[in-house]
Design an enzyme around this catalytic site. Structure first.
Site, PDB file in Angstrom:
ATOM      1  N   TYR A  39      23.871  15.831  12.195  1.00 26.49           N
ATOM      2  CA  TYR A  39      24.210  15.362  13.550  1.00 26.49           C
ATOM      3  C   TYR A  39      24.832  13.961  13.485  1.00 26.49           C
ATOM      4  O   TYR A  39      25.796  13.660  14.184  1.00 26.49           O
ATOM      5  CB  TYR A  39      22.948  15.348  14.421  1.00 26.49           C
ATOM      6  CG  TYR A  39      23.113  14.609  15.726  1.00 26.49           C
ATOM      7  CD1 TYR A  39      23.924  15.118  16.740  1.00 26.49           C
ATOM      8  CD2 TYR A  39      22.467  13.392  15.939  1.00 26.49           C
ATOM      9  CE1 TYR A  39      24.087  14.428  17.938  1.00 26.49           C
ATOM     10  CE2 TYR A  39      22.626  12.699  17.132  1.00 26.49           C
ATOM     11  CZ  TYR A  39      23.442  13.221  18.121  1.00 26.49           C
ATOM     12  OH  TYR A  39      23.608  12.521  19.294  1.00 26.49           O
TER      13      TYR A  39
ATOM     14  N   SER B  34      21.376   4.211  24.246  1.00 30.92           N
ATOM     15  CA  SER B  34      22.167   5.334  24.769  1.00 30.92           C
ATOM     16  C   SER B  34      21.467   5.995  25.961  1.00 30.92           C
ATOM     17  O   SER B  34      20.232   6.058  26.006  1.00 30.92           O
ATOM     18  CB  SER B  34      22.342   6.364  23.653  1.00 30.92           C
ATOM     19  OG  SER B  34      22.775   7.598  24.178  1.00 30.92           O
TER      20      SER B  34
ATOM     21  N   GLN C 110      23.922   1.918  27.695  1.00 34.77           N
ATOM     22  CA  GLN C 110      25.151   2.732  27.725  1.00 34.77           C
ATOM     23  C   GLN C 110      24.992   3.858  28.732  1.00 34.77           C
ATOM     24  O   GLN C 110      23.998   4.586  28.733  1.00 34.77           O
ATOM     25  CB  GLN C 110      25.419   3.308  26.327  1.00 34.77           C
ATOM     26  CG  GLN C 110      26.593   4.266  26.261  1.00 34.77           C
ATOM     27  CD  GLN C 110      26.173   5.722  26.386  1.00 34.77           C
ATOM     28  OE1 GLN C 110      25.078   6.081  25.964  1.00 34.77           O
ATOM     29  NE2 GLN C 110      27.027   6.543  26.980  1.00 34.77           N
TER      30      GLN C 110
ATOM     31  N   TYR D 248      26.498   7.365  30.474  1.00 34.14           N
ATOM     32  CA  TYR D 248      27.380   8.521  30.609  1.00 34.14           C
ATOM     33  C   TYR D 248      27.376   8.895  32.081  1.00 34.14           C
ATOM     34  O   TYR D 248      26.298   8.982  32.691  1.00 34.14           O
ATOM     35  CB  TYR D 248      26.837   9.718  29.818  1.00 34.14           C
ATOM     36  CG  TYR D 248      27.125   9.707  28.343  1.00 34.14           C
ATOM     37  CD1 TYR D 248      28.425   9.538  27.862  1.00 34.14           C
ATOM     38  CD2 TYR D 248      26.108   9.908  27.417  1.00 34.14           C
ATOM     39  CE1 TYR D 248      28.693   9.553  26.505  1.00 34.14           C
ATOM     40  CE2 TYR D 248      26.369   9.929  26.048  1.00 34.14           C
ATOM     41  CZ  TYR D 248      27.662   9.751  25.613  1.00 34.14           C
ATOM     42  OH  TYR D 248      27.927   9.775  24.269  1.00 34.14           O
TER      43      TYR D 248
ATOM     44  N   THR E  69      30.695   4.630  28.838  1.00 35.22           N
ATOM     45  CA  THR E  69      31.456   5.405  27.856  1.00 35.22           C
ATOM     46  C   THR E  69      32.460   6.283  28.587  1.00 35.22           C
ATOM     47  O   THR E  69      32.084   7.069  29.463  1.00 35.22           O
ATOM     48  CB  THR E  69      30.508   6.247  26.981  1.00 35.22           C
ATOM     49  OG1 THR E  69      29.659   5.326  26.287  1.00 35.22           O
ATOM     50  CG2 THR E  69      31.270   7.099  25.973  1.00 35.22           C
TER      51      THR E  69
ATOM     52  N   ARG F 161      31.153  19.880  17.222  1.00 30.95           N
ATOM     53  CA  ARG F 161      30.790  19.563  15.835  1.00 30.95           C
ATOM     54  C   ARG F 161      30.195  20.835  15.240  1.00 30.95           C
ATOM     55  O   ARG F 161      29.128  21.288  15.640  1.00 30.95           O
ATOM     56  CB  ARG F 161      29.803  18.393  15.797  1.00 30.95           C
ATOM     57  CG  ARG F 161      30.428  17.094  16.311  1.00 30.95           C
ATOM     58  CD  ARG F 161      29.486  15.926  16.153  1.00 30.95           C
ATOM     59  NE  ARG F 161      28.269  16.111  16.897  1.00 30.95           N
ATOM     60  CZ  ARG F 161      28.056  15.714  18.156  1.00 30.95           C
ATOM     61  NH1 ARG F 161      29.009  15.078  18.818  1.00 30.95           N
ATOM     62  NH2 ARG F 161      26.906  15.924  18.740  1.00 30.95           N
TER      63      ARG F 161
ATOM     64  N   LYS G 133      33.801   1.583  27.035  1.00 33.05           N
ATOM     65  CA  LYS G 133      33.788   2.004  25.619  1.00 33.05           C
ATOM     66  C   LYS G 133      34.536   3.322  25.450  1.00 33.05           C
ATOM     67  O   LYS G 133      34.204   4.310  26.119  1.00 33.05           O
ATOM     68  CB  LYS G 133      32.339   2.176  25.155  1.00 33.05           C
ATOM     69  CG  LYS G 133      32.193   2.758  23.763  1.00 33.05           C
ATOM     70  CD  LYS G 133      30.740   2.733  23.332  1.00 33.05           C
ATOM     71  CE  LYS G 133      30.543   3.325  21.960  1.00 33.05           C
ATOM     72  NZ  LYS G 133      30.594   4.785  21.972  1.00 33.05           N
TER      73      LYS G 133
ATOM     74  N   HIS H 256      34.751   7.215  19.460  1.00 37.91           N
ATOM     75  CA  HIS H 256      33.417   7.824  19.422  1.00 37.91           C
ATOM     76  C   HIS H 256      33.026   8.190  17.981  1.00 37.91           C
ATOM     77  O   HIS H 256      32.383   9.212  17.737  1.00 37.91           O
ATOM     78  CB  HIS H 256      33.383   9.064  20.322  1.00 37.91           C
ATOM     79  CG  HIS H 256      32.097   9.221  21.090  1.00 37.91           C
ATOM     80  ND1 HIS H 256      31.957   8.876  22.412  1.00 37.91           N
ATOM     81  CD2 HIS H 256      30.871   9.689  20.720  1.00 37.91           C
ATOM     82  CE1 HIS H 256      30.723   9.135  22.815  1.00 37.91           C
ATOM     83  NE2 HIS H 256      30.043   9.628  21.797  1.00 37.91           N
TER      84      HIS H 256
ATOM     85  N   ARG I 279      34.106  11.684  16.785  1.00 39.18           N
ATOM     86  CA  ARG I 279      33.311  12.825  17.281  1.00 39.18           C
ATOM     87  C   ARG I 279      33.934  13.485  18.496  1.00 39.18           C
ATOM     88  O   ARG I 279      33.380  14.447  19.017  1.00 39.18           O
ATOM     89  CB  ARG I 279      31.891  12.343  17.626  1.00 39.18           C
ATOM     90  CG  ARG I 279      31.130  11.860  16.423  1.00 39.18           C
ATOM     91  CD  ARG I 279      29.932  11.012  16.808  1.00 39.18           C
ATOM     92  NE  ARG I 279      28.763  11.747  17.218  1.00 39.18           N
ATOM     93  CZ  ARG I 279      27.870  12.291  16.408  1.00 39.18           C
ATOM     94  NH1 ARG I 279      28.040  12.217  15.102  1.00 39.18           N
ATOM     95  NH2 ARG I 279      26.813  12.911  16.869  1.00 39.18           N
TER      96      ARG I 279
END
Ligand SMILES: Cc1cc2nc3c(=O)[nH]c(=O)nc-3n(C[C@H](O)[C@H](O)[C@H](O)COP(=O)(O)O)c2cc1C
Length: 379
Positions: free
Chosen positions: A25, A107, A128, A130, A156, A165, A252, A276, A279
């Site tokens: 991960y 996060s 951070q 989202y 972000t 991924r 960001k 990122h 990613r």
């Protein structure tokens, strides 16, 4: 930790101590991982200029970020699920950063909640954000970050949809790990990790679980999160967030000069040139190749921060030389966290600070403001 002489040593130990699914991960990029590779390759390619016979005795790595003094131009980037790399990982990383005199970013997708971290540390940290479809929830997260006295909000902007991924899918990556036979065998060989997780405060997404009482089941929670990322997010929402957050705001995930110009006009205090960590958009440029254009385009209108591929003090010097005020690192400190908890993160920071200090000496500069394109031999 003294035998750990470089970030590569911490990485090796991290791979031995943490179960495969969480290592994957951390290490993965999206799709063919071309951008992940480009971030490192293009940083390493930059040659520094060796200079001699300057008086370098009074060197200092100290500088400022958003007006705050820091011991070196580095902050710890937001990394989701840090509390699965080591029990209470977010608290430990934050403590190590604060002891070293650099910012830590929590996060949204952390295991320990904003309140858990605020209770456990002495100084303010960054949060951070989202943005999700449920704007009432976003408003409450911003309020919680304010109540916890977070000193900056890091918004972000490069994750409206999620890059795939491959290894996470193959590993059945969930929180806590999905019970598959190979996961169980792997975890059985990592007893120290398992004990740390068992003793840790939480085993699910700390900022979200409490907010949705019906969501004790983590599989449901993970599905909800994936559906919640808001693909309608736009520059107008940055205004909305600014109206809710009176403190410092950092955008960001900027990787384009036009976007950087727009970001500078929003009144945000800083932007982070970031993809990122390779990613999200695979095939995107490396961050270091975009940094000089962004720095030239926005001048002193907004502070320019940088991340992607930072693994040494020399890398930090390269990014500062090409226009960054400071860098963020993600994987470099996660290696330390998995390898040795708080002491491991502290060691990762110390390694990069020492490398930066020596590199300053060997390029003939004594202060961070003196690091400019003059320290670069070739790009
Ligand atoms: C395992 C992992 C999880 C991440 N989680 C988040 C996150 O929750 N929020 C975010 O804004 N960025 C996240 N990022 C991106 C980092 O903040 C940062 O941009 C990136 O790690 C920089 O590249 P580096 O790992 O090469 O230093 C994550 C990165 C990694 C490696």
């Amino acid at each position: 930790m003294k035998n750990m002489t470089c970030i590569a040593d911490l990485r090796q130990l991290y791979h031995r101590k943490v179960p495969r699914a969480f290592v994957d991960y951390c290490e993965s990029g999206s799709y063919a991982e071309q951008t992940l590779a480009a971030n490192r390759a293009e940083l390493e390619h930059i040659k520094l200029r060796q200079r001699v016979l300057f008086d370098i005795s009074g060197r200092s790595t100290k500088t400022t970020i958003l007006g705050e003094p820091i011991s070196m131009p580095l902050a710890l980037a937001p990394v989701g699920l840090s509390g699965m790399q080591h029990g209470d990982g977010e608290i430990l990383a934050c403590r190590a950063a604060q002891q070293a005199g650099i910012p830590y970013t929590l996060s949204t997708m952390s295991i320990c909640s904003i309140e858990d971290v605020a209770e456990a540390v002495d100084k303010p940290f960054w949060f951070q954000l989202y943005v999700m479809k449920d704007r009432g929830y976003i408003r409450s997260l911003i309020d919680r970050a304010g109540a916890a006295k977070c000193s900056a909000l890091v918004l972000t902007v490069d994750l409206q949809v999620i890059g795939q991924r491959h290894r996470d899918i193959k590993n059945g990556m969930t929180v806590p790990p999905e019970i598959r036979l190979h996961n169980l065998i792997d975890i059985a060989t990592k007893p120290a990790w398992a004990l740390g997780i068992l003793r840790g405060k939480r085993k699910t997404f700390g900022n979200i679980a409490g907010h949705y009482p019906g969501m004790a089941n983590v599989t449901v929670l993970s599905k909800w999160i994936a559906e919640q990322f808001d693909s309608t997010l736009s520059w107008k929402d940055v205004e909305w967030i600014k109206s809710l957050w009176p403190g410092k705001l950092i955008l960001k995930g900027i990787l384009d000069v036009e976007d950087a110009r727009i970001a500078a006009k929003t009144g945000a205090d800083a932007l982070v040139v970031s993809n990122h960590g390779g990613r999200q958009l695979d095939g995107a440029s490396s961050t270091i190749s975009i940094l000089p254009q962004v720095a030239d385009a926005v001048g002193s209108d907004i502070e320019v921060l940088f991340d992607g591929g930072i693994r040494s003090g020399q890398d930090i010097m390269r990014a500062i030389a090409l226009g960054a005020r400071a860098c963020l690192c993600g994987r470099a400190y996660i290696y330390g966290l998995g390898a040795g908890g708080q002491a491991g993160v502290a060691r990762a920071i110390e390694i990069m600070r020492n490398e930066l200090d020596i590199s300053m000496g060997l390029t003939g500069v004594t202060s961070i403001v003196d690091i400019d394109r003059g320290v670069i031999a070739s790009l």
